[in-house]
Scaffold this active site. Structure first.
Site, short mmCIF file in Angstrom:
data_model
loop_
_atom_site.label_atom_id
_atom_site.label_comp_id
_atom_site.label_asym_id
_atom_site.label_seq_id
_atom_site.Cartn_x
_atom_site.Cartn_y
_atom_site.Cartn_z
N ASP A 84 4.17 11.38 -49.93
CA ASP A 84 4.56 11.77 -48.58
C ASP A 84 3.69 12.96 -48.16
O ASP A 84 2.84 13.41 -48.92
CB ASP A 84 6.06 12.11 -48.51
CG ASP A 84 6.66 11.71 -47.16
OD1 ASP A 84 6.15 12.18 -46.13
OD2 ASP A 84 7.63 10.93 -47.15
N HIS A 106 2.91 9.81 -42.77
CA HIS A 106 3.43 10.53 -43.96
C HIS A 106 2.36 10.62 -45.06
O HIS A 106 2.63 10.32 -46.22
CB HIS A 106 4.69 9.82 -44.49
CG HIS A 106 5.92 10.06 -43.67
ND1 HIS A 106 6.60 11.26 -43.68
CD2 HIS A 106 6.58 9.27 -42.79
CE1 HIS A 106 7.64 11.18 -42.86
NE2 HIS A 106 7.64 9.99 -42.30
N GLU A 145 7.52 6.13 -39.09
CA GLU A 145 7.19 7.39 -38.42
C GLU A 145 5.70 7.71 -38.44
O GLU A 145 5.27 8.67 -39.06
CB GLU A 145 7.98 8.53 -39.09
CG GLU A 145 9.47 8.33 -38.99
CD GLU A 145 10.29 9.44 -39.66
OE1 GLU A 145 11.37 9.76 -39.12
OE2 GLU A 145 9.86 9.97 -40.71
C1 TNX Z 1 13.50 9.73 -42.07
S1 TNX Z 1 13.88 7.06 -43.48
C2 TNX Z 1 12.46 9.43 -42.94
C3 TNX Z 1 12.19 10.31 -44.08
C4 TNX Z 1 13.07 11.53 -44.08
C5 TNX Z 1 14.49 11.11 -43.72
C6 TNX Z 1 15.49 12.21 -43.78
C7 TNX Z 1 12.39 7.09 -43.24
C8 TNX Z 1 11.75 5.81 -43.38
N1 TNX Z 1 11.77 8.24 -42.90
O1 TNX Z 1 10.82 10.67 -44.10
O2 TNX Z 1 13.03 12.13 -45.32
O3 TNX Z 1 14.49 10.58 -42.41
O4 TNX Z 1 16.80 11.73 -43.64
#
Ligand code: TNX
Length: 772
Positions: A200, A271, A334
């Site tokens: 990440d 990420h 994301e």
């Molecule tokens: C969203 S769930 C994210 C993570 C974070 C999390 C915290 C997801 C696919 N992405 O990068 O750690 O929320 O709840």
């Protein structure tokens, strides 16, 4: 065996719960079918285990059982190929059974474990272990431990083939020893997948031989956040950690012995700041980049160049060489499009490939990776964002932003794994924020997890087959070590184990929590930390119209006693016993309470509330602009006797953007000499104090006597640096009035240097209105 049929249909689940409690059979996850007999088999000093000839993997499971019985109770156990007789435990092959199916029978002073595969025998063994007292899990000899088994006939198989937990080791690294322990414990509750989130923005945690900088540079960040993200604070310690390929192999082998498949996740294209910091040519701007220390979502992402794809294919090749898992997770969540928008290369690529926007570029990116993974005989999993701009042909979707991603995937004939953040995010709070360790946010108590049904309503049987199963996610931004991972995982993961395995028609939360009592003892033996916050005290305030309030306390588990104190002292087993009739409070009180079990042990979450009692307490009022429930506001939350607490946003009544105006009717003429209104001043949480407050009182509701107060800016006692609670106090001459009106001006836009909210509207958080 004399059999008492106790489990037939859902209608019998209550009786079933009772039978369970009486017969002390506590199995999690609840088996599909179970018939309890009336007798028990008290094991002798010597036990014989019979295993079938030449069946792969069964000997190892028999060894596990032997070790448990010898270690905890000092039995002498021999393993051989003999035939079943009294005093023995026999593993018997049933080739017609499904892969994870098993049968377990205890009758006439012996036990039978039946399955087609080693995995089936492993689950029969886990169920057998749960039939013994919890001490059988002890790592050392328990003096005086006598082992016995209830007569029982269990026929069992899982509802879903995928029963997983995701562990994020990128935000906080978890050592090999912990990951093994975690897998071991999860496997006892019949989980069969660990999704390992290995990379990440904040750290790259897996050694890749071809790209050594990924771990030399990418596994270390300069510092870490302390406190909540919104506080924008950092420590000054470099943070790092990674697994060598040898360690990875060791963990995979350990998991395999417990029938847990590890699914590696290598995030892309978002990420990825840790990779960018290691090899800046992976990014569109060329860097330089630093391993990210802040949580949240970074705008720097992988650039879709040929060099990047070569890199990813090389990384994935090493990953697939290590991990035998059929599924490989590539993240895909994301991924902000900022750097692609700003990159000429990306814009040209989009033209060349005929892609209409950056979402299609992301989809193109993922499809290419999907093709590569598929060409290697594996299957790709991605978070639900990979649906955007067109789904890859062979992808399985992990639905996290609610359930719609999963539904959409199935409608398009893809498989889905359900892990919605509404029910499966184990990084969210599981109890009252005021008494829980700091978490990312949210509220996901045990009963809410337990209530989750993975197959969306209205699905046909055919569609339902595409739901492979469920997964709980443990994101570790706020979880620093293994003990805390355990606390967030248990017992919520046990609810997930049951959703993944058991018959939904037999769901019964009261029965589940009753069985948990035994499971907590098991976790104690295994030295696993857990939360008992699902045991808690709820309270309800009622106005008594006499300048006092009545507060009713209620335990989430009626079998527990409530003890309390009103003098600020901590509650012990000597504190006053709550009699269920409510407490009458006529002055400001710090009320503390706790739950006690039959042995006088304190259990569950502590309760603590600072209660204010005054002439406004319990009265109804009207608001000009509505409050927002999301901030924790409740109807009449301004006069409920509970004051907002600093840094606990959920205890305030919040008003976004607008000014605040409330009118209160005291219901009869009442002498008033002071009105106090409190506001939260916490810029980091986007909350500013009011710039101006006006308090007015009136006897007839027409003519008002008004006091104008300055906002916090002009209050010499209060400065932004000492942020906290701002009390606006208006004095009157104690003459009788009936109506009170309070107006407060919103503090305006957030300051320029604000982290994330610069120039955006602020919130006004109010609580409580006190009248003296
Ligand atoms: C969203 S769930 C994210 C993570 C974070 C999390 C915290 C997801 C696919 N992405 O990068 O750690 O929320 O709840």
């Amino acid at each position: 065996m004399r059999v008492v049929k106790v489990f037939v249909f859902a209608v019998l689940t209550c009786i079933f719960g009772l039978a369970n409690a009486q017969n002390k059979v506590n199995i999690v996850p609840e088996p599909q079918e179970m018939q309890l007999g009336s007798g028990t088999w008290a094991l002798g000093k010597k036990v014989k285990i019979n295993v079938p000839k030449g069946q792969e993997g069964v000997q190892e499971i028999a060894e596990m059982l032997k070790e448990s019985l010898e270690t905890s109770a000092g039995l002498r156990v021999s393993i051989g190929e003999g035939s079943a007789k009294k005093g023995s435990i026999s593993f018997q092959l049933r080739p017609s059974f499904a892969e994870e199916e098993y049968e377990l029978v205890v009758e006439d002073g012996q036990a039978f474990l039946r399955a087609a595969t080693a995995q089936g025998f492993f689950y029969a063994y886990q169920t057998l272990m749960q039939l013994f007292p919890a001490e059988v899990y002890s790592a050392s000899k328990v003096s005086g431990l006598k082992l016995s088994l209830p007569e029982v006939e269990i026929k069992d198989h899982p509802r879903f083939g995928y029963r997983g937990i995701m562990l994020d080791v990128a935000r906080h690294f978890m050592p090999v020893s912990f990951v093994k322990k975690y897998i071991d414990v999860l496997s006892k509750f019949k989980f069969n997948r660990l999704h390992w989130h290995l990379t990440d923005d904040q750290g790259w945690r897996i050694e890749i031989k071809k790209y050594p900088k990924l771990t030399e540079v990418g596994s270390i960040r300069k510092h870490s956040m302390v406190g909540h993200y919104s506080e924008n604070r950092f420590d000054d310690k470099p943070y790092g950690g990674f697994y060598t390929q040898e360690e990875i192999k060791e963990v995979i082998a350990y998991a395999k012995e417990r029938f847990v498949t590890i699914i590696p996740e290598i995030e892309m294209p978002g990420h990825n700041v840790a990779a960018l910091a290691s090899y800046p040519w992976l990014g569109c701007s060329g860097g330089p980049y630093e391993v990210r220390a802040r949580w949240g979502v970074a705008t720097d992402v992988l650039c879709p160049t040929e060099e990047t794809f070569t890199f990813l294919e090389n990384v994935l090749t090493e990953v697939m060489d290590l991990f035998p898992s059929e599924y490989i997770h590539i993240g895909g969540d994301e991924c902000p499009k900022d750097s692609w928008k700003a990159s000429q290369f990306c814009q040209d690529l989009m033209k060349k490939e005929g892609l209409k926007d950056e979402h299609e570029l992301q989809s193109w990116f993922i499809k290419r990776i999907d093709k590569f993974i598929t060409s290697k005989g594996r299957k790709m999993i991605g978070w639900d964002e990979i649906l955007e701009g067109g789904i890859s042909p062979n992808a399985t979707i992990m639905s996290w932003r609610g359930v719609n991603g999963g539904i959409e995937a199935v409608k398009q004939n893809h498989d889905a794994i359900m892990t919605p953040n509404s029910h499966m995010y184990l990084d969210h709070y599981q109890g009252d924020r005021a008494t829980e360790p700091l978490a990312i946010g949210g509220f996901l108590p045990l009963d809410r997890v337990y209530s989750y049904e993975p197959v969306p309503e209205g699905f046909t049987a055919e569609e339902a087959k595409h739901i492979l199963g469920v997964q709980g996610n443990v994101w570790t931004e706020y979880i620093l070590d293994g003990s805390h991972v355990e606390y967030m995982t248990f017992p919520r993961a046990l609810a997930i184990a049951e959703i993944g395995w058991s018959n939904p028609k037999a769901k019964n939360y009261a029965d589940f929590t009753a069985r948990l009592k035994k499971e907590f003892k098991v976790l104690d033996e295994l030295k696993v930390n857990y939360s008992s916050s699902h045991l808690h005290i709820d309270s309800e305030m009622k106005s008594e119209k006499t300048g006092s309030i009545r507060i009713d306390l209620k335990s989430s588990d009626p079998s527990l006693q409530i003890r309390y104190s009103t003098n600020g002292q901590d509650v012990t087993d000597q504190s006053a016993l709550y009699d269920g009739k409510g407490l009458l409070l006529s002055k400001n009180t710090v009320l503390k309470a706790a739950l006690f079990d039959a042995q006088g042990q304190a259990v569950g979450a502590k309760y603590e509330k600072a209660l204010v009692v005054n002439k406004a307490t319990g009265l109804h009022y009207s608001l000009r602009h509505p409050y927002t429930a999301h901030s924790g506001g409740s109807e009449y939350g301004l006069t409920n006797g509970i004051k907002g607490q600093q840094s606990v946003i959920g205890t305030w009544v919040g008003f976004p953007r607008e000014d605040f105006e409330m009118s209160l009717d005291l219901e009869k003429e009442t002498p008033v000499k002071e009105v106090k209104v409190s506001f939260l001043d916490e810029v980091k949480s986007w909350v500013l104090p009011p710039s101006e407050v006006e308090v007015a009182v009136s006897a007839d509701g027409k003519n008002y006597n008004m006091v104008l107060l300055d906002g916090v800016e002009n209050d010499p006692e209060h400065s932004r640096e000492t942020a906290g609670i701002f009390d606006a106090v208006a004095s009157f001459d104690n003459s009788a009035v009936r109506y009170i009106r309070v107006r407060a001006k919103n503090g305006g836009l957030l300051p320029k240097d604000h982290n994330g909210g610069a120039g955006k509207p602020s919130w006004l958080c109010v609580d409580e209105i006190e009248v003296f």
